[in-house]
Design a protein around this motif. Sequence first.
Motif, PDB file in Angstrom:
ATOM      1  N   VAL B  92       1.061  -1.376  -0.072  1.00  0.00           N
ATOM      2  CA  VAL B  92      -0.092   0.209   0.056  1.00  0.00           C
ATOM      3  C   VAL B  92       1.082   1.386   0.238  1.00  0.00           C
ATOM      4  CG1 VAL B  92      -1.883   1.745   1.419  1.00  0.00           C
ATOM      5  CG2 VAL B  92      -1.690  -1.653   0.883  1.00  0.00           C
ATOM      6  N   SER B 126      -4.709   5.085   5.497  1.00  0.00           N
ATOM      7  CA  SER B 126      -5.406   5.304   4.292  1.00  0.00           C
ATOM      8  C   SER B 126      -3.917   4.758   3.255  1.00  0.00           C
ATOM      9  CB  SER B 126      -6.305   5.492   4.010  1.00  0.00           C
ATOM     10  OG  SER B 126      -5.810   6.830   4.655  1.00  0.00           O
ATOM     11  N   GLU B 128      -3.435   3.272  -1.366  1.00  0.00           N
ATOM     12  CA  GLU B 128      -3.737   3.488  -2.431  1.00  0.00           C
ATOM     13  C   GLU B 128      -2.895   1.707  -2.801  1.00  0.00           C
ATOM     14  OE1 GLU B 128      -4.653   6.746  -5.900  1.00  0.00           O
ATOM     15  OE2 GLU B 128      -4.104   5.130  -6.431  1.00  0.00           O
ATOM     16  N   ILE B 129      -3.353   1.068  -3.543  1.00  0.00           N
ATOM     17  CA  ILE B 129      -2.579  -0.280  -3.470  1.00  0.00           C
ATOM     18  C   ILE B 129      -1.111   0.282  -4.578  1.00  0.00           C
ATOM     19  CG2 ILE B 129      -2.960  -2.903  -4.093  1.00  0.00           C
ATOM     20  CD1 ILE B 129      -4.606  -3.118  -2.578  1.00  0.00           C
ATOM     21  N   ARG B 139      -8.112  -8.192  -4.805  1.00  0.00           N
ATOM     22  CA  ARG B 139      -7.955  -6.059  -4.743  1.00  0.00           C
ATOM     23  C   ARG B 139      -6.898  -6.295  -6.028  1.00  0.00           C
ATOM     24  NH1 ARG B 139     -10.921  -6.252  -1.618  1.00  0.00           N
ATOM     25  NH2 ARG B 139     -10.573  -5.316   0.565  1.00  0.00           N
ATOM     26  N   ASP B 143      -6.131   0.280  -6.137  1.00  0.00           N
ATOM     27  CA  ASP B 143      -7.619   0.245  -5.419  1.00  0.00           C
ATOM     28  C   ASP B 143      -7.213   1.637  -3.915  1.00  0.00           C
ATOM     29  OD1 ASP B 143      -9.226  -1.725  -6.432  1.00  0.00           O
ATOM     30  OD2 ASP B 143      -8.683  -3.356  -4.933  1.00  0.00           O
ATOM     31  N   LYS B 144      -8.528   2.198  -3.586  1.00  0.00           N
ATOM     32  CA  LYS B 144      -8.012   2.462  -2.682  1.00  0.00           C
ATOM     33  C   LYS B 144      -8.498   1.982  -1.426  1.00  0.00           C
ATOM     34  CE  LYS B 144      -8.338   7.463  -5.121  1.00  0.00           C
ATOM     35  NZ  LYS B 144      -9.376   8.158  -5.151  1.00  0.00           N
ATOM     36  N   VAL B 145      -7.664   1.360  -0.176  1.00  0.00           N
ATOM     37  CA  VAL B 145      -8.320   1.196   0.425  1.00  0.00           C
ATOM     38  C   VAL B 145      -7.231   1.728   2.253  1.00  0.00           C
ATOM     39  CG1 VAL B 145      -7.689  -1.269  -0.217  1.00  0.00           C
ATOM     40  CG2 VAL B 145      -5.936  -0.479   1.047  1.00  0.00           C
ATOM     41  N   VAL B 147      -6.376   1.026   6.024  1.00  0.00           N
ATOM     42  CA  VAL B 147      -5.801  -0.862   7.094  1.00  0.00           C
ATOM     43  C   VAL B 147      -5.865  -0.762   8.371  1.00  0.00           C
ATOM     44  CG1 VAL B 147      -3.576  -2.277   6.571  1.00  0.00           C
ATOM     45  CG2 VAL B 147      -3.993  -0.916   4.847  1.00  0.00           C
ATOM     46  N   THR B 165      -7.303  -5.138   4.625  1.00  0.00           N
ATOM     47  CA  THR B 165      -7.981  -4.227   4.279  1.00  0.00           C
ATOM     48  C   THR B 165      -9.029  -3.615   3.605  1.00  0.00           C
ATOM     49  OG1 THR B 165      -6.973  -5.155   1.227  1.00  0.00           O
ATOM     50  CG2 THR B 165      -5.203  -4.030   3.225  1.00  0.00           C
ATOM     51  N   PHE B 166      -9.692  -2.620   3.492  1.00  0.00           N
ATOM     52  CA  PHE B 166     -10.723  -3.039   3.467  1.00  0.00           C
ATOM     53  C   PHE B 166     -11.088  -1.753   2.461  1.00  0.00           C
ATOM     54  CE2 PHE B 166     -10.043  -4.230   7.981  1.00  0.00           C
ATOM     55  CZ  PHE B 166     -11.090  -4.923   7.354  1.00  0.00           C
ATOM     56  N   LEU B 167     -11.790  -1.963   1.608  1.00  0.00           N
ATOM     57  CA  LEU B 167     -12.109  -1.267   0.080  1.00  0.00           C
ATOM     58  C   LEU B 167     -12.488   0.425   0.405  1.00  0.00           C
ATOM     59  CD1 LEU B 167     -13.067  -3.311  -2.772  1.00  0.00           C
ATOM     60  CD2 LEU B 167     -11.000  -2.222  -2.608  1.00  0.00           C
TER      61      LEU B 167
END
Lengths: 474, 474
Positions: B92, B126, B128-129, B139, B143-145, B147, B165-167
């Motif tokens: 990330v 938080s 981006e992947i 994922r 993706d914006k996540v 953590v 991680t969560f979107l």
Amino acid sequence: MSGDDAPAQQQNAEETKQENEPSDEPKSESKPESPPVSSTEAAATPAATEKVPEEEQFTYRSLVLSGYGGYDKVKLQVKKGKPALKAGEVMVRVKACGLNFADLLARQGLYDRLPSPPVTPGMECSGEIEAVGEEVTDRKVGDKVLVLNRCGLWQEVAVVPATHTFLIPEGMTFEEAAALPVNYITAYMMLFDFGNLRPNQSILIHSAAGGVGIAATQLCQTVKDVTVFGTASASKHETISQGGVTHCIDYRTRDYVEEVRKISPKGLDIVLDPLGGSDTHKAYNLLKPMGKLITYGAANMLAGQKKNLLAVAKTWYHQFSIHTLSLIQNNKSVCGFHLGYLDGEVEVILQAMTTILDLYRQGKIKPRIDSTYHLEQVGDAMRRMQERNNIGKVILITEPMPEEEKKEEPKKEEKKEDKKKEDKKKDDKKKEDSKKEDKKEEKKKEEPKKEEKNEEKSEVKKEEKKEEPKKEEK
Amino acid sequence: MSGDDAPAQQQNAEETKQENEPSDEPKSESKPESPPVSSTEAAATPAATEKVPEEEQFTYRSLVLSGYGGYDKVKLQVKKGKPALKAGEVMVRVKACGLNFADLLARQGLYDRLPSPPVTPGMECSGEIEAVGEEVTDRKVGDKVLVLNRCGLWQEVAVVPATHTFLIPEGMTFEEAAALPVNYITAYMMLFDFGNLRPNQSILIHSAAGGVGIAATQLCQTVKDVTVFGTASASKHETISQGGVTHCIDYRTRDYVEEVRKISPKGLDIVLDPLGGSDTHKAYNLLKPMGKLITYGAANMLAGQKKNLLAVAKTWYHQFSIHTLSLIQNNKSVCGFHLGYLDGEVEVILQAMTTILDLYRQGKIKPRIDSTYHLEQVGDAMRRMQERNNIGKVILITEPMPEEEKKEEPKKEEKKEDKKKEDKKKDDKKKEDSKKEDKKEEKKKEEPKKEEKNEEKSEVKKEEKKEEPKKEEK
């Protein structure tokens, strides 16, 4: 459920007469002949009852704890004089009463919610309203009610605040009604308030064949996919399994902690602990993260008929004490519950009771009556419960015991016991002995009432062949 | 959230360089120059970077706790070498990180979930992947996540299991996303799992202006008619009141127990206790029957920048220990919660996070950003939180701090502080001093990002006139 007014129904009993034969024990701490509550009029009351006013002709039988000790400390007396009603109170003609573990502790002097002897025990009963006091608007004479009170319900007539009564739903027997309040409110509050039980969770219910155990198991069935571990002696497994216990554990021959770990290595979401002492430690360790230990008794304190100081000391010594930092690091919850200490929480009780009665109407719960005893047999009733021979609720009925039954019993009982011995050999000696006592009772009242007869029959049959109890279970 | 793999992202950092100036303190327990994790290749890496392969040109800035102690123990270093990804992991590119109380305890060596220094702190961020490892199917790059991890997130690049991680929902800023996981999951689990919060109940939220306090207050608004008592210093009352606190209590000038009793003589249904020590006793006594005390910290242990042995000992000495018989007789529940110890409970976390993100989408919750600091300013950020000057979340952003801001700050800050003094005189001296520090930060980054600028502005204005913070609150 304000406790202060609990023994109110005795205040107008002008004279009491002891009905059962005096005990053989030294009466150092008991005062069996004295009236339960002193009355200014008591001394003036004439011994003969030829020409007394109607109020004074009113008599009713009452169980009175005369002092702390064994089963014989609870004596059947006759009280005279119609209890007066204060505003907000109702008089209930009691039909059936429930026995609870707290009553056993109370008899030994281990339950501080019962006033000092002489006092009438009994926290729950059912019956019909016979009179209503002023300001009572939502109850009328003839209403069938169940009653929850701090004490004073093991008698034919009880006076309680109207708010302590709940209307019995259509189709519910008096025995069921008397079996309902303490066990189901306790189970309900533990599972759904403290426990916050949700689908897919797992729970350990100790004494799963006891009153609270059966209530809790039934309530668990109202939530989707709950795994219930239940401890009980082997002979009760079939019954509790049909009642909803997923995994039955014989705590007499197995280490229940190991048995649970085998199936749920990560632990449990909820443990209901009625035992206290070292079992509370085990319960805590069995919890998974976010798990809840709900302790609601100290049954381990009860060892034998009379107060066993060693058992009390041991239970106290091992009693669980927890440091908040441990709770934090384990993400656990420890809760204590005892309905007897929930005095004054009228709203909480009402809400729980309303939900429980709704569940009954929907057919989702049904109290399981283990056995029914006459007031005269209260000692046997207590013994059955204390020796853990019951599956479900032990009930007292106020209907007097017919004379012929009293004479018949020994013979029948012997025959029955022999037969039973052939059928079942797994029970240990101690249990056999206590069962002997219990079978006596079952035979004694073959005809009494319709509802009760059914329950009785199912109980008897269940001991002999194990096919049909399903109907009563669900 | 398996903690064991948490510091994984440092394993491939081949070389680290300290960016900020060395501290004046003796370095007995810190090793600032050594790499966070020893690497077999480290010794072989050339000091100059003229002709190194692409992998080794990869550098990123990282905050490293060099040893236990004051604010200066967290140092900004440059790590070299692209971290390798194991199966199931993602890399990330971090945009924003959340500060938590546990980070402050960890810096003092009081939080055992953080591995020994040198180590990168940070439990939430938080971003981006930037790369996905094998076996990661849900994922993708870009993706914006947000953590949640045991530690290791206060750096520009973090490698974590994809399950951590969560979107990020549409419309949520990186700052909001970084502010969400720890505070909202903590508040959610406490209120709705242990607390079983229901309509018409009452709750005491300590530090109601803190991250968890604001999250809990917002979550209480999702339940009908919950009465929220909140403690905070007087200057924060307007803000927390607009956020949903029914009764604000200034714990610096009032006895909060008395204040609660005045309004709720019977006590409360829930107390959230982040303080520990003697405050836990007070919390327990404030509970009504069926009440739940949920303790989730020992903030009282934190006194000053460095470990204060007296405060630790005092908090430990007064730490609450409860006997189950007391719980039974009072019908109370004591729960402990700490997200940091909920390792491995992936399902529990996922479920809570999903619900929380849904509530965000419905507009029912919105993290309140107190202030935003660059990584370079981590000491000031920690101080702001430790001195309790924040209202809401303190955030670190990875965007480098522009050079000109660093030079401007002292002048502006002085001017600002003078103005503030005229407007508000109720704050005590100690608070004024610490605020001085904070204002410094606010001025430093006037332009950074759009979302953040709004938050910043509202913070500044709120101090001067108290009309408009409503918008940001809800």
